[in-house]
Scaffold this active site. Sequence first.
Site, PDB file in Angstrom:
ATOM      1  N   GLN A   1     -59.503 -19.452  -3.317  1.00 27.25           N
ATOM      2  CA  GLN A   1     -59.315 -19.312  -1.860  1.00 27.25           C
ATOM      3  C   GLN A   1     -57.959 -19.843  -1.374  1.00 27.25           C
ATOM      4  O   GLN A   1     -57.316 -19.235  -0.541  1.00 27.25           O
ATOM      5  CB  GLN A   1     -60.449 -20.051  -1.129  1.00 27.25           C
ATOM      6  CG  GLN A   1     -60.297 -20.168   0.383  1.00 27.25           C
ATOM      7  CD  GLN A   1     -60.717 -18.930   1.133  1.00 27.25           C
ATOM      8  OE1 GLN A   1     -61.904 -18.615   1.200  1.00 27.25           O
ATOM      9  NE2 GLN A   1     -59.770 -18.226   1.706  1.00 27.25           N
TER      10      GLN A   1
ATOM     11  N   HIS B   1     -69.238  -7.221  -1.734  1.00 28.26           N
ATOM     12  CA  HIS B   1     -68.297  -8.274  -1.306  1.00 28.26           C
ATOM     13  C   HIS B   1     -68.996  -9.270  -0.396  1.00 28.26           C
ATOM     14  O   HIS B   1     -69.303  -8.972   0.761  1.00 28.26           O
ATOM     15  CB  HIS B   1     -67.088  -7.665  -0.579  1.00 28.26           C
ATOM     16  CG  HIS B   1     -65.998  -8.669  -0.344  1.00 28.26           C
ATOM     17  ND1 HIS B   1     -64.777  -8.605  -0.965  1.00 28.26           N
ATOM     18  CD2 HIS B   1     -65.969  -9.796   0.414  1.00 28.26           C
ATOM     19  CE1 HIS B   1     -64.038  -9.631  -0.586  1.00 28.26           C
ATOM     20  NE2 HIS B   1     -64.745 -10.381   0.259  1.00 28.26           N
TER      21      HIS B   1
ATOM     22  N   HIS C   1     -69.685 -13.852   0.368  1.00 32.79           N
ATOM     23  CA  HIS C   1     -69.344 -15.256   0.085  1.00 32.79           C
ATOM     24  C   HIS C   1     -70.613 -16.083   0.183  1.00 32.79           C
ATOM     25  O   HIS C   1     -70.926 -16.647   1.227  1.00 32.79           O
ATOM     26  CB  HIS C   1     -68.265 -15.753   1.047  1.00 32.79           C
ATOM     27  CG  HIS C   1     -66.947 -15.078   0.842  1.00 32.79           C
ATOM     28  ND1 HIS C   1     -65.944 -15.613   0.065  1.00 32.79           N
ATOM     29  CD2 HIS C   1     -66.484 -13.869   1.259  1.00 32.79           C
ATOM     30  CE1 HIS C   1     -64.915 -14.778   0.024  1.00 32.79           C
ATOM     31  NE2 HIS C   1     -65.217 -13.702   0.754  1.00 32.79           N
TER      32      HIS C   1
ATOM     33  N   GLU D   1     -55.240  -8.857   3.102  1.00 30.99           N
ATOM     34  CA  GLU D   1     -56.107  -9.040   4.271  1.00 30.99           C
ATOM     35  C   GLU D   1     -55.256  -9.626   5.393  1.00 30.99           C
ATOM     36  O   GLU D   1     -55.357 -10.802   5.745  1.00 30.99           O
ATOM     37  CB  GLU D   1     -57.292  -9.960   3.941  1.00 30.99           C
ATOM     38  CG  GLU D   1     -58.340  -9.977   5.065  1.00 30.99           C
ATOM     39  CD  GLU D   1     -59.492 -10.935   4.804  1.00 30.99           C
ATOM     40  OE1 GLU D   1     -59.459 -11.658   3.788  1.00 30.99           O
ATOM     41  OE2 GLU D   1     -60.428 -10.951   5.625  1.00 30.99           O
TER      42      GLU D   1
ATOM     43  N   HIS E   1     -59.043 -10.194  -3.226  1.00 31.07           N
ATOM     44  CA  HIS E   1     -58.842 -10.157  -1.777  1.00 31.07           C
ATOM     45  C   HIS E   1     -57.390  -9.728  -1.590  1.00 31.07           C
ATOM     46  O   HIS E   1     -56.477 -10.523  -1.842  1.00 31.07           O
ATOM     47  CB  HIS E   1     -59.044 -11.537  -1.161  1.00 31.07           C
ATOM     48  CG  HIS E   1     -60.465 -11.919  -0.928  1.00 31.07           C
ATOM     49  ND1 HIS E   1     -61.351 -12.133  -1.944  1.00 31.07           N
ATOM     50  CD2 HIS E   1     -61.153 -12.118   0.234  1.00 31.07           C
ATOM     51  CE1 HIS E   1     -62.530 -12.464  -1.426  1.00 31.07           C
ATOM     52  NE2 HIS E   1     -62.446 -12.450  -0.110  1.00 31.07           N
TER      53      HIS E   1
ATOM     54  N   ASP F   1     -69.193  -9.180   3.322  1.00 29.70           N
ATOM     55  CA  ASP F   1     -68.277 -10.318   3.392  1.00 29.70           C
ATOM     56  C   ASP F   1     -68.957 -11.612   3.860  1.00 29.70           C
ATOM     57  O   ASP F   1     -68.975 -12.585   3.132  1.00 29.70           O
ATOM     58  CB  ASP F   1     -67.069  -9.984   4.292  1.00 29.70           C
ATOM     59  CG  ASP F   1     -65.813 -10.752   3.913  1.00 29.70           C
ATOM     60  OD1 ASP F   1     -65.864 -11.537   2.954  1.00 29.70           O
ATOM     61  OD2 ASP F   1     -64.776 -10.572   4.580  1.00 29.70           O
TER      62      ASP F   1
HETATM   63 ZN   LIG Z   1     -64.061 -12.044   1.275  1.00 27.44          ZN
END
Ligand SMILES: [Zn+2]
Length: 428
Positions: A153, A58, A60, A214, A211, A310
């Site tokens: 996103q 995971h 970005h 969260e 995702h 992440d």
């Molecule tokens: Zn993430």
Amino acid sequence: MATFDILVIGGTLPDGTIADIGITSGRIAAIGDLAGSEAGETIDASGDLVAPPFVDPHFHMDATLSYGTPRINASGTLLEGINLWGELREEASVDEMVARALEYCDWAVSLGLLAIRSHVDTTPDHLNTVTAMLEVQEKVKPYLDLQLVAFPQDGFLRSPTGRENLIRALDMGVEVVGGIPHFERTMADGAASLKELCEIAADRGLLVDIHCDETDDPLSRHIEALAYETQRLGLQGRVTGSHLTSMHSMDNYYVSKLLPLIAEAEISAIPNPLINITLQGRHDSYPKRRGLTRVKEMQAMGIRVGWGQDCVRDPWYSLGTGDMLDVAFMGLHVAQMTSPQEMARCFTMVTEENAKILHLDGYGLAVGNMASLVVLDAGDPIEALRLRPDRLCVISKGKVVSKQARNDARLALPGRPSSVRRRHKVPS
Ligand SMILES: [Zn+2]
């Protein structure tokens, strides 16, 4: 007498076996006592840990190493990070994103991190993020497996072009379907987004990584809908729930119903401990929740859990190096995985278990597999977690891609040894 391209001699494998590893034509050709063999290059790993490479499930990559642009996240919250990224992704050029990502991949390789699943933001209509990450994927292919997730996103349904752009990204070659149900406008929209995203994945034969939940809201229960859609569409073993932080705060009775549903759907879970421990619980006074999902409880149910990184130096997290041992070290503490078995499991979570979540082919230290491995300045996996030591040698797909000299501290103390390595064995 056998001849290999590369011979790694005397290393200690994660299970404690001491063995030589012979590498030919990019594959592991032999493991065992290979004394007397010849090789183009010999790596002496005597006394050192030889492990399969680290895997980050995971990340970005489109945002990494952008810390401070356009400015620093002053509140440190998830939402300010999302707003900052919203500005950055409009301004950043493809070339800038490629340059940042390639620099990060250099860091990763030097740390023995050779496979990364990265979410790519599919919100902006220009899709520069996708163009850039596909270019990076192609460039690093000889030495690093980069798997890309189409990640809406700003919401698959909430963003006006969320659906259209996610599908465009998949058509461009992005290979995993992402989503963010807790960011959709309503719980119902979150569930609707999961239904459609899982249908897209089933139609196209793709993996799913969401995702999911969260948030600290104990009523954020999208993981339940994800488990339902997974079993409805026959996607068992192909779906991952990332973060799952709301589970930390959920009612225990509800969780006792939920965990069997996740297990039945064979959904994997990816907590991201460095980020979850800093971003969650921000609305709490005291007691302040940790915001890490229920790791040991899921493992006890047979659910696969892998630690994810992440973020590194981006709008959400100002620190980070790419070292999966830092990630596992934090996870070990926050999840209180302190028994010898649990600590050893934390190491397999950032290697073998993450490799399974990514469905990596030919991964692991076995004859016939891809010749990718890392030599660490540690005696065993638990010591590697404790020291997070130098990676003395990294081999990717049969080629030495990084080396680092052993760097013991030199002491100047009367009556004491002249150097120290901070290794420590349990007395037998
Ligand atoms: Zn993430």
